[in-house]
Design an enzyme around this catalytic site. Structure first.
Site, short mmCIF file in Angstrom:
data_model
loop_
_atom_site.label_atom_id
_atom_site.label_comp_id
_atom_site.label_asym_id
_atom_site.label_seq_id
_atom_site.Cartn_x
_atom_site.Cartn_y
_atom_site.Cartn_z
CG ASP A 173 -13.79 23.65 -42.47
OD1 ASP A 173 -13.22 22.83 -43.22
OD2 ASP A 173 -14.04 24.81 -42.82
CG ASP A 187 -0.60 12.76 0.10
OD1 ASP A 187 -0.26 13.73 0.79
OD2 ASP A 187 0.10 11.74 -0.04
CB VAL A 222 -0.97 -0.02 1.20
CG1 VAL A 222 -1.69 1.31 1.35
CG2 VAL A 222 -1.97 -1.14 1.04
CB ALA A 223 4.11 2.05 1.61
CD GLU A 276 2.85 6.66 2.63
OE1 GLU A 276 1.98 7.52 2.79
OE2 GLU A 276 2.84 5.83 1.69
CG ASP A 293 -10.80 18.59 -43.19
OD1 ASP A 293 -9.85 18.42 -43.97
OD2 ASP A 293 -11.48 19.63 -43.17
CG ASP A 345 -8.92 22.65 -44.44
OD1 ASP A 345 -8.29 22.69 -45.51
OD2 ASP A 345 -10.15 22.63 -44.37
CG ASN A 359 3.89 6.52 -2.46
OD1 ASN A 359 3.10 7.16 -1.76
ND2 ASN A 359 3.51 5.88 -3.54
#
Length: 942
Positions: free
Chosen positions: A664, A763, A315-316, A733, A668, A362, A730
């Site tokens: 447009d 966090d 988990v860290a 940890e 295209d 274009d 992290n």
């Protein structure tokens, strides 16, 4: 043969459904109908001049199917939503949640709050899925948009009777009636043409109206056949009749549909890098967790205890809040771009814009106004500049008096009509030929009332324009006599002139005059202007022969016009150049017109640009095309087809470029979809272009692209900022856990529940605030990053290790100092020992406090926090304050103490932690100062 009777079936079959002429061998066979005389077309298509009988039309509808494009197959909503959970980072989060559920199941006694935290992780996954689903829900409607472009009704001859029918009921063999303003409903062969011209821009990208004829033409590409009209185009002038030879998917429009449907969505660089990062993080978490489990297995601890320990390690290493932070940061970019009139349909397209290295743009409607405008009137050896842009008659003609007669004659010799806006959202527009519309506008600017002029000189005869004469003539009743008004190509008209009238005086046209007129015409043409000459002649009667009306003319002067560039485009192109982005024009228009516009907006700056036509592209193999694109010269690609555009985009991508394509028209759409990011015009663009694109410019302004690139680059910078922020803790940890393992301490310095509280409670909000940081001042003065540049570059990883290492060292020292000061042997500690509870509380609080200061320092790579301003991002301070307050509650609130196994800290503890928490900020400020000094030594002002 001519005028054949209707037959039961067309004589040639076997083509694609919706085609009457054999089509299995491609466009060469389809073009056979264009090579027939008009009279033979009816029998070839199994019809007659009276059209199909009703019964045969019903049979044709059953045989060929409805004249509509097939609806795109769309995944069920539940499948679209389910796809959001298959992203690798979502899978990583789900695994983390599953591990937490497993930890809950293995705990004795079970802790319900661990179960709640596992549910919270799943909640993050659901939030990410909801955001992604909402952004992507309407991204795949290309086929429906193509169908929406087809008009709903059309006029058809059925059994000699003129009917108005739904376009879906058209079948091959139907005879359709065409008039100015109509949209063409199917691919048809013209059999009658009266000054008929069409706008093929939605299909080919060519801006000028093109004339249509009923005469047979030589073999060649069907789309270039002058005796055919195609679905999705418009009749701009004249009238005619045509026989349908292809409907629905068998039309040229249907071919584009198939290209667009087949083109895969390209993954953006960020998508690829996030997927790579997720794989690496997941692999590292599993590997290190397994390693820690194996290292501690010989100690004799229970398997469940060891598994919970390995869970803490895993988990860290998993940043649970990253996907939500990433999605919301991109959403912030979307909202910012929306304020700049850029609608983002896919979240990841925001970042892709920031990494763009090539823009294939274009011309018509993107760089230009898509409105013909007279910019010069020439007469008597003098130019008369004209101000104002577009069809709105605002502006003036310089010294208009000498050219009013010229403009009066030009206006009378026109069939177009200028329409004023009727609502606040409408604009001035032209019904009919756009060139003639420009003449009406310039006449108004010169102070002429063409309505009064037409009333005073009513038209009695007309000789329409044709491509052989290159002239148009109208005859008008003027008082006791008649007058021919003539306009056309300068060379053709000048050859028919004998006199000249300038400044109100008429005289013989000399050789010097002819040379001066020719030179003036060449000068206007060299500026990319379309040039018309205007003349008149007095006549004795209302019905002169054409040769009489168009000979012995009196020249009045020249008119030069163009589809003008948008005023903001030049600055936008310059901004793209400064940002290291190459701009390449890719258009279906004429090379000379394209080069003139490209020079005006700054795409072409060198005297010798490389101009390549579609025909030349066809002759190139892949190696030759790669060599062409590798050249640093200014590049213009003209007269190109949808296939050419896709090929060029693919070639650029093969070279490692990140390609944005603007457009447009329906032509295209395939390139827009195939590009890394397709940019469509919102106001003037077609529905299919908007649906195929990743981004829509609501104001049709190319300048919005440069603004969007700036914001896109800021998004990527901000993503890196919160990656440094999230991953650095992290390390803070993980290292204490590893240190405790190798020191032989039986318990973890920070539990999985505490880690989840940091990741999700302290966090996420600061990371979101970092995602809202504005662009740094020099963001558009940097070159685009490489497509292969990793999100975790060496600089990013180095900074994560630098800041995370300081945090890890500080909290590890605090933990072992507090454990050691208790005077208790390691093996005597339990989860309920007060010193242990205080120690793990200090570790958690130390990480939270250091992250508060860490958030301030990662706001910039080099700029001091003092220069950036401590208070310049109040949301970040508020978010960090919330995290600290949450940590205080964990330390002092009994219910939270029970959940997290924490204990209250005294003032001295908080003072020590605050002092240690500032160390990452102070150390990084020293690093920034060293980098700034080193840069100044190399001449970099940053």
């Amino acid at each position: 043969m001519s005028g054949g009777h209707a037959s039961t079936d067309p004589p040639v079959t076997g083509g694609r459904k919706g085609e009457a002429v054999g089509t299995t061998s491609g466009s060469g066979t389809r073009s056979a109908v264009s090579q027939l005389p008009a009279g033979e077309v009816f029998s070839a298509l199994g019809t007659s001049r009276r059209g199909l009988p009703a019964a045969q039309a019903r049979d044709g509808l059953e045989k060929y199917g409805a004249n509509e494009l097939p609806r795109a197959g769309r995944r069920a909503v539940w499948r679209q939503l389910g796809a959001q959970f298959t992203d690798l980072f979502a899978v990583v989060l789900i695994i983390a949640s599953g591990i937490t559920f497993l930890a809950y199941a293995l705990q004795e006694p079970r802790d319900v709050d661990t179960f709640r935290l596992a549910v919270a992780i799943l909640g993050v996954v659901v939030l990410n899925a909801a955001i992604g689903f909402a952004q992507e829900y309407s991204a795949e409607r290309t086929a429906q948009a193509l169908e929406a472009m087809v008009p709903h009704t059309c006029r058809v001859l059925r059994g000699g009777e003129r009917l108005e029918l739904p376009t879906r009921e058209l079948v091959p063999g139907d005879v359709v009636v065409l008039e100015a303003g109509d949209a063409v409903s199917a691919d048809c062969r013209v059999v009658e043409a009266h000054e008929l011209s069409v706008n093929n821009a939605p299909l080919t990208g060519e801006s000028n109206a093109v004339d249509r004829t009923a005469d047979p033409v030589a073999a060649g590409p069907l789309v270039e056949a002058r005796n055919c009209v195609f679905m999705g185009t418009d009749v701009v002038a004249g009238s005619g009749r045509a026989v349908v030879f292809a409907t629905g998917e068998a039309t040229e429009f249907g071919r584009i549909y198939r290209l667009a449907a087949a083109a895969p969505r390209q993954k953006t660089p960020l998508q690829l890098q996030v997927a790579s990062m997720a794989r690496r993080v997941a692999g590292a978490a599993l590997a290190i967790g397994a390693l820690m489990f194996a290292v501690r297995l010989p100690t004799g601890e229970s398997v469940v205890t060891l598994f919970v320990f390995a869970l803490g390690v895993m988990v860290a290493l998993v940043p649970e809040g990253l996907p939500a932070t990433l999605s919301v940061s991109l959403a912030i970019g979307v909202r910012r771009m929306a304020r700049r009139h850029a609608l983002i349909k896919q979240l990841l397209a925001v970042e892709a814009l920031g990494s763009t290295t090539v823009v294939c743009t274009d011309k018509t409607g993107t760089l230009t106004q898509a409105e013909m405008t007279v910019t010069q009137v020439w007469a008597g050896g003098a130019p008369h500049p004209v101000t104002g842009v577009g069809y709105e008659p605002s502006g003036e003609v310089a010294d208009a008096a000498p050219v009013r007669e010229l403009l009066r004659v030009a206006g009378l010799c026109s069939n177009a009509r200028l329409v004023a806006p009727t609502g606040p959202r409408e604009h001035w527009r032209v019904l009919g030929d756009t060139t003639e519309g420009a003449l009406l506008v310039v006449a108004d600017k010169a102070g002429l009332d063409l309505g009064a002029e037409e009333a005073a000189a009513p038209r009695v005869t007309e000789f329409p324009f044709d491509s052989d004469r290159k002239l148009m003539t109208t005859v008008h009743k003027t008082g006791d006599g008649y007058q021919a008004c003539v306009k056309g190509a300068p060379g053709e008209l000048l050859a028919r002139c004998t006199d000249v009238e300038w400044d109100g005086r008429r005289r013989r046209l000399t050789g010097e005059d002819r040379a001066a007129v020719a030179a003036a015409g060449d000068a206007l043409a060299s500026q990319g202007l379309r040039v018309l000459a205007v003349a008149r002649r007095e006549l004795d009667g209302p019905r002169p022969a054409q040769e009489e009306a168009e000979s012995a003319l009196t020249l009045l002067g020249l008119v030069g016009m163009l589809d003008p560039p948008r005023p903001e485009v030049t600055d936008a192109v310059a901004a793209c150049r400064r940002a290291g982005i190459r701009v390449v024009m890719v258009t279906g228009d004429h090379p000379l017109t394209a080069e003139a516009v490209a020079r005006r907006v700054g795409i072409v700056r060198r005297p010798d640009p490389v101009v390549v036509t579609g025909a030349r592209l066809d002759a190139m193999d892949g190696e030759a095309l790669d060599s062409l694109l590798a050249e640093p010269s200014d590049l213009l690609l003209c007269r190109v087809s949808p296939e050419h555009k896709m090929r060029v985009v693919t070639a650029f991508q093969r070279r490692g470029e990140v390609v944005a394509v603007t457009g447009d028209g329906a032509n295209d759409a395939p390139a827009l979809k195939h590009a890394d990011i397709g940019v469509a015009m919102g106001a003037s663009g077609t529905d299919v272009a908007r649906e195929a694109a990743s981004m829509v410019l609501l104001d049709d302004s190319f300048a919005s692209i440069a603004a969007a690139v700036r914001l896109g680059r800021a998004v990527y910078q901000n993503i890196r900022k919160f990656l440094v922020y999230l991953f650095s803790h992290n390390i803070g940890e993980l290292i204490p856990i590893l240190a405790a393992t190798f020191a032989g301490f039986p318990l973890v310095p920070i539990s999985a529940v505490q880690i989840l509280a940091i990741d999700l409670g302290s966090d996420v909000l600061p990371a979101l605030a970092l995602g809202a940081e504005p662009p740094e001042p020099d963001v558009m003065d940097r070159p685009p990053r490489s497509r292969h540049e990793r999100l975790f570059s060496a600089a990013v990883v180095g900074r994560i290790l630098f800041l995370g290492g300081i945090q890890a060292t500080c909290v590890s020292a605090v933990f072992f100092w507090h454990i050691g000061s208790a005077g208790i042997p390691f093996d005597a500690f339990t989860k309920d020992t007060l010193a242990y509870q205080e120690a793990i509380t200090m570790v958690q609080a130390g990480i939270v406090l250091s992250q508060f200061f860490n958030a301030l320092t990662v706001r910039s790579d080099r700029q001091s926090i003092l220069k950036a301003g401590l208070l310049s991002n109040p949301a970040l301070l508020a978010a960090g304050g919330f995290g600290v307050a949450f940590m205080v509650a964990i330390s002092y609130a009994p219910p939270l103490q029970a959940v997290f196994n924490t204990a209250p800290l005294d003032a001295a503890d908080w003072a020590v932690l605050a002092g240690l928490g500032t160390l990452p900020l102070l150390a990084d400020e020293a690093r920034k100062g060293w980098l700034r000094r080193a840069a100044r030594g190399k001449g970099d002002p940053r």
